[in-house]
Design an enzyme around this catalytic site. Sequence first.
Site, PDB file in Angstrom:
ATOM      1  N   GLY A  13       0.816  -1.229   0.000  1.00  0.00           N
ATOM      2  CA  GLY A  13       0.000   0.000   0.000  1.00  0.00           C
ATOM      3  C   GLY A  13       0.839   1.265   0.000  1.00  0.00           C
ATOM      4  O   GLY A  13       2.074   1.217   0.028  1.00  0.00           O
ATOM      5  N   CYS A  14       0.146   2.388  -0.013  1.00  0.00           N
ATOM      6  CA  CYS A  14       0.815   3.684   0.076  1.00  0.00           C
ATOM      7  C   CYS A  14       1.125   3.974   1.537  1.00  0.00           C
ATOM      8  O   CYS A  14       0.301   3.671   2.385  1.00  0.00           O
ATOM      9  CB  CYS A  14      -0.076   4.798  -0.469  1.00  0.00           C
ATOM     10  N   PRO A  15       2.246   4.546   1.921  1.00  0.00           N
ATOM     11  CA  PRO A  15       3.267   5.029   0.981  1.00  0.00           C
ATOM     12  C   PRO A  15       4.440   4.056   0.803  1.00  0.00           C
ATOM     13  O   PRO A  15       5.428   4.442   0.201  1.00  0.00           O
ATOM     14  CB  PRO A  15       3.762   6.300   1.684  1.00  0.00           C
ATOM     15  N   MET A  16       4.317   2.821   1.362  1.00  0.00           N
ATOM     16  CA  MET A  16       5.485   1.932   1.289  1.00  0.00           C
ATOM     17  C   MET A  16       5.839   1.559  -0.150  1.00  0.00           C
ATOM     18  O   MET A  16       7.002   1.293  -0.464  1.00  0.00           O
ATOM     19  CB  MET A  16       5.272   0.677   2.145  1.00  0.00           C
ATOM     20  N   ASN A  17       4.828   1.551  -1.044  1.00  0.00           N
ATOM     21  CA  ASN A  17       5.145   1.258  -2.440  1.00  0.00           C
ATOM     22  C   ASN A  17       6.080   2.328  -3.029  1.00  0.00           C
ATOM     23  O   ASN A  17       7.000   2.016  -3.781  1.00  0.00           O
ATOM     24  CB  ASN A  17       3.872   1.105  -3.278  1.00  0.00           C
TER      25      ASN A  17
END
Lengths: 70, 80, 274
Positions: B17-21
Amino acid sequence: MQITVNGEANELNEAEINLAKLLDIRQVESPEMVAVQLNGEFVEMKNYTSTYLKTGDDVEFLYFMGGGSR
Amino acid sequence: MTTTITADVFQDLKGVGCPMNLVKTKVAFSKMKSGQVLGLILDNGPPINNVPRSVIREGHEILSQEQLDDGTWSVLIRKA
Amino acid sequence: MIDFTEEQLERYSRHILLDDVGVDGQEKLLQAKVLIVGAGGLGCPAALYLAAAGVGTIGIIDSDIVEISNLQRQIAHFTKDINVSKVDSAAEKMQAINPDITVKTYKDYLCAENITKIIEGYDFVLDGTDNFPTKFLVNDACVFLGIPFSHGGILRFNGQTMTVIPGQTACYRCSFRTPPPPDAVPSCAQAGVLGAIAGMLGTIQAAEALKYITGVGELLTNGLLTFDARTMAFRKINLKRQVKCPLCGDNPSITRLVDAEQSVCELKTDPVAA
């Protein structure tokens, strides 16, 4: 006479005024806890009485601030 | 449309998911040379809406983005 | 290049996301060494934020133990820590926030004799001391060794801070010259201090340390940032290197480290100052 003290415009009635007197007028409680800068230059305490101000001068009172640890 | 450019580095960010992507995208870029191509798989929704926009803002170039049969997106980005 | 673990990527994600910090900046932080002088009002918030930021090695020096009167503002110390050494108390919280980092504790009082050995090897020094002799000593030692540092002070509702890059920007002595006479100095104990301003100032200092390490933006050099929490007015007073500075000027009269208590005594016997 128009001078700037700590960034603010000041109108002084005195025709002649030195730094010692300015500290007094500004009610600086303990002048030993202030370093004075006149137009960006450090002024030694022993020269406060001999340093007269002129229109347009920029005076900064820099307060000694310790604090922090104890 | 067929893509003739191939990725030098590939990251499958399905389920990330965001923001790990974006964090992982930036880490991948940090190990690449300028001009190399990063291939990403991104989820539909916020990831495909946000990651390409952010990499463009950092000066990289989106070469292509296409939705795959499972709904995820394949994105090719050239490192600035 | 550091290979970040999954946990590190998540822990530092908000830094890595910043364009100006990014992966490189976080690596620099993990490799950096910062010394915090004083584990008090300024040192505590700075220590917690620098630990959280992943500054790889953080030294912290203080010879005091935690007292109940400290807890109103020295945010790393808890009620259970009363009578514990301040550096041990702070180190425990720093490691609890981030086990990734190394904390070096010094239960010592900085003086002319030990300061060089202690601060050598650090990339940045953050001054959070309560007294002027140590503030001047930190300034002098950092200038001699060429270590950038952040000066900070708080009193009542006011705070001030400046960052010094030795040899390039105004040092503390350029503007303040010599310590004030000890009997003129009000301490927090006498004058009081609004607790939260310690956090305001300490975190500004921590931000300067992080900026220096990562190279982001412009440092608070050649300027003294002051604030008055009663009005929340912030001012940046322009300062410049003084050619007559006794330390970093053209003809320096200070050529070695001395404990400032001594020079204050010397001042008192000086007929000009008396």
